[in-house]
Structure formats: structure tokens, C-alpha cells
Motif scaffolding. Structure first.
Motif, PDB file in Angstrom:
ATOM      1  N   GLU A  52       0.852  -1.183   0.000  1.00  0.00           N
ATOM      2  CA  GLU A  52       0.000   0.000   0.000  1.00  0.00           C
ATOM      3  C   GLU A  52       0.895   1.242   0.000  1.00  0.00           C
ATOM      4  O   GLU A  52       1.669   1.452   0.932  1.00  0.00           O
ATOM      5  N   GLU A 221      -3.591   7.271 -10.175  1.00  0.00           N
ATOM      6  CA  GLU A 221      -4.822   7.903  -9.703  1.00  0.00           C
ATOM      7  C   GLU A 221      -5.082   7.516  -8.248  1.00  0.00           C
ATOM      8  O   GLU A 221      -5.364   8.362  -7.412  1.00  0.00           O
ATOM      9  N   GLY A 222      -5.001   6.225  -7.973  1.00  0.00           N
ATOM     10  CA  GLY A 222      -5.234   5.761  -6.619  1.00  0.00           C
ATOM     11  C   GLY A 222      -6.679   5.915  -6.182  1.00  0.00           C
ATOM     12  O   GLY A 222      -7.576   6.207  -6.985  1.00  0.00           O
ATOM     13  N   GLU A 223      -6.909   5.745  -4.908  1.00  0.00           N
ATOM     14  CA  GLU A 223      -8.255   5.855  -4.333  1.00  0.00           C
ATOM     15  C   GLU A 223      -8.255   6.930  -3.252  1.00  0.00           C
ATOM     16  O   GLU A 223      -7.455   6.886  -2.311  1.00  0.00           O
ATOM     17  N   LYS A 224      -9.152   7.883  -3.386  1.00  0.00           N
ATOM     18  CA  LYS A 224      -9.237   8.972  -2.418  1.00  0.00           C
ATOM     19  C   LYS A 224      -9.725   8.448  -1.071  1.00  0.00           C
ATOM     20  O   LYS A 224     -10.750   7.783  -0.977  1.00  0.00           O
ATOM     21  N   ARG A 244      -4.540   9.896  -0.874  1.00  0.00           N
ATOM     22  CA  ARG A 244      -4.970   8.793  -1.727  1.00  0.00           C
ATOM     23  C   ARG A 244      -4.111   7.557  -1.453  1.00  0.00           C
ATOM     24  O   ARG A 244      -2.907   7.676  -1.256  1.00  0.00           O
ATOM     25  N   GLU A 245      -4.756   6.417  -1.449  1.00  0.00           N
ATOM     26  CA  GLU A 245      -4.044   5.163  -1.324  1.00  0.00           C
ATOM     27  C   GLU A 245      -3.843   4.564  -2.703  1.00  0.00           C
ATOM     28  O   GLU A 245      -4.759   4.560  -3.539  1.00  0.00           O
ATOM     29  N   ASP A 266      -2.514   0.889 -10.654  1.00  0.00           N
ATOM     30  CA  ASP A 266      -3.735   1.370 -11.319  1.00  0.00           C
ATOM     31  C   ASP A 266      -4.121   0.512 -12.517  1.00  0.00           C
ATOM     32  O   ASP A 266      -4.554   1.011 -13.561  1.00  0.00           O
TER      33      ASP A 266
END
Length: 303
Positions: A52, A221-224, A244-245, A266
Motif C-alpha cells: 500500500e 490515480e489511486g483511491e481517495k 490517496r491510497e 492502477d
């Protein structure tokens, strides 16, 4: 976790499905020119793990204020809805307005009760301005004789300027001045003060990685996860950090005795190095060779 080149379960605790190594290698081989054709079959995965990574996007929105005023001819001011050109927020309360986005922006905030009729700033109340075409002289050099006052062979007086070498300026009809365009010649204008606030956004990215090149995480981009509000400086209206992760799958493998790594970020596999096909390996040398041949042919005047 050691594996063979065949599709195998990579370990339930890691969250990977059976054949994950093969899928990553297949996707990488399909998306990159010059990879050896037998990469998927001959590569020997040695480790597949998920890590992560964290991406922090720091955004600020600074501002700068400038005192300005609008100036219109009286007739134009009567025909114009001046207030519609400004924000509904008064200048004294402009800090209460915070733009929704981090973007470059200019907004005008009116100063209440600053409307007035005043001396025109363009002509100082004269209603006229020095003619820029003749610099106030009322005359310009004759274009036919180029100011000489005679014809081309100097045998006769120029018929256009009568020998003076100058003609009446068309712009001001010889007056040396023109009607002021700001006040329409009245010498007075409608004025109203306002504050123009310019917004200037900045953005910086900070990453925390685990075995993953920083650039790969920066581009992802990842996840907010959340957005944190930060204290603002005196010249800032917004300051926040978006977290963001970025989950990354890291596949280590061997090919022909060498070790390589693919990073799956991604949904896209990326790598700093990979086993190259014969064509890819010899292409740089071929290009150099062609260049040498062309240079030799040119040197001996063959081409």
C-alpha cells in the motif's frame, strides 16, 4: 514467495488470485513493444506481493488584491448595468467567498457607495486628446513627395502639398487633437471603485512508497481516502491535503538468469527494465551502422 513458471495460487492471505503472475506478465508483454516473445512461458516468478503506497496532494489557493476603478462615459453608464459586472459580495466581505475549485481566477468585488461623476482620467477634463497620428502638429509629411515638396525629378512643385512637404492630418483634420474616447468629449466620466482579487493555485505531490519507484505512485490515480483542511497563510484562501491510497502489486521474476521486477499500478504494469527481443537489442546498433554507411557514402561523394 517462490513459485514456478506455471499458474499457481500465490497465497490466500495476500489477496491474490490464482495465476496473478501470468496475468501481469501477459498484460505487460501485450502493452510493451520489444519484449521477448516467450516472456510469459519462460519467466520464473519468484515473488508476488501487494503493498500500500500513499499519495498526498497538497493544494493551496493564494490570492492577491488590487484596488481598481471602472470608468465609463456618462451616456454609456446610463445604458449599462454596471453592477452586473461585479460579484454580489461587497469588497469588505470578499474573504467570505471561497472558490469551489483550485483554479486561476480573477473576480471583481465592488466598493459600496463609491459611484461618482468625476474628471476624466484620460483627458484630464479637457474632452480632447493630443492626436497620436500627427503628435499634435495637425500635419503629416506628404506621402506623394515624401516631404520634399517637389515631384520625383524635382522639376516641379508637388501637386498634393503645394510644395510645403506636409499635408493636413486626416485623423484630427488639422486640429492636432481628437475627441476623447473615454468621456466622449464631455470631460467627465462615471467612476466606481472595486477590488480585483486574483486567485493563484499551486499543487505539490508527496508520496510514501514501499519498494515502488516514486514516479509510478505520483502518476497513479489511486483511491481517495480523505481530505484534510490545513491552516491558511495570510495570502491564502484555501489550503488542504488530499490523501490517496495506491495499491501496488510487485512481481519479481527471473528470465535467462537475470532478475526483473514489474509493478502493477492502477491496473497497468510498469517496469524499469525487461528482457528485450533480439530486434530491440540490435536496433540501436543497426541505426548507428546505417548512419556510418550514409556518412561514408556522402564523404566519397557517392550520394
Amino acid at each position: 514467495m517462490a513459485t514456478t513458471g506455471e499458474d499457481q495460487d500465490v497465497g490466500g492471505d495476500d489477496g491474490f488470485i490464482e495465476g496473478a503472475e501470468t496475468e501481469i506478465l501477459e498484460q505487460y508483454a501485450d502493452g510493451n513493444w520489444g519484449v521477448v516473445n516467450d516472456l510469459v512461458d519462460e519467466a520464473k516468478p519468484t515473488n508476488l506481493e501487494g503493498v500500500e503506497c500513499t499519495k498526498r496532494i497538497h493544494r493551496t489557493l493564494a490570492f492577491d488584491d488590487e484596488d481598481r476603478f471602472i470608468e465609463l462615459a456618462p451616456n454609456e453608464a446610463q445604458r449599462t448595468d454596471v453592477q452586473s459586472e461585479f460579484m454580489d459580495v461587497h469588497a469588505a466581505d470578499r474573504d467570505s467567498f471561497v472558490p469551489d475549485a483550485f483554479e486561476s481566477l480573477e473576480l471583481d468585488f465592488p466598493i459600496p457607495e463609491s459611484e461618482r461623476v468625476d474628471v476624466c482620467t484620460n483627458c484630464d477634463g479637457n474632452g480632447r486628446n493630443r492626436c497620436t497620428n500627427c503628435d499634435g502638429s495637425g500635419a503629416n509629411r506628404c506621402g506623394r513627395c515624401n516631404g520634399s515638396g517637389t515631384n520625383s525629378d524635382q522639376s516641379a512643385t508637388c501637386s498634393k502639398c503645394g510644395g510645403s512637404g506636409t499635408v493636413v492630418c486626416d485623423s484630427c483634420s488639422g486640429n492636432g487633437s481628437t475627441t476623447c474616447g473615454t468621456c466622449d468629449g464631455t470631460g467627465e466620466t462615471y467612476k466606481m471603485d472595486f477590488v480585483r482579487r486574483s486567485y493563484d493555485p499551486t499543487e505539490t505531490v508527496e508520496v510514501e512508497t514501499d519498494r515502488t519507484p516514486d514516479k509510478y505512485v505520483e502518476d497513479a490515480e489511486g483511491e481517495k481516502i480523505t481530505t484534510e483542511k490545513n491552516a491558511t497563510a495570510d495570502d491564502e484562501i484555501r489550503n488542504e491535503t488530499e490523501i490517496r491510497e495506491v495499491p501496488v502489486s510487485i512481481l519479481d521474476y527471473e528470465y535467462d538468469g537475470d532478475e526483473y521486477t514489474v509493478y502493477h499500478v492502477d491496473g497497468e504494469p510498469r517496469a524499469r527494465s525487461y528482457p528485450k527481443s533480439t530486434t530491440r537489442k540490435v536496433l540501436p546498433f543497426a541505426v548507428v551502422g546505417i548512419g556510418v554507411v550514409v556518412a561514408a557514402l556522402w564523404y566519397f561523394n557517392i550520394i
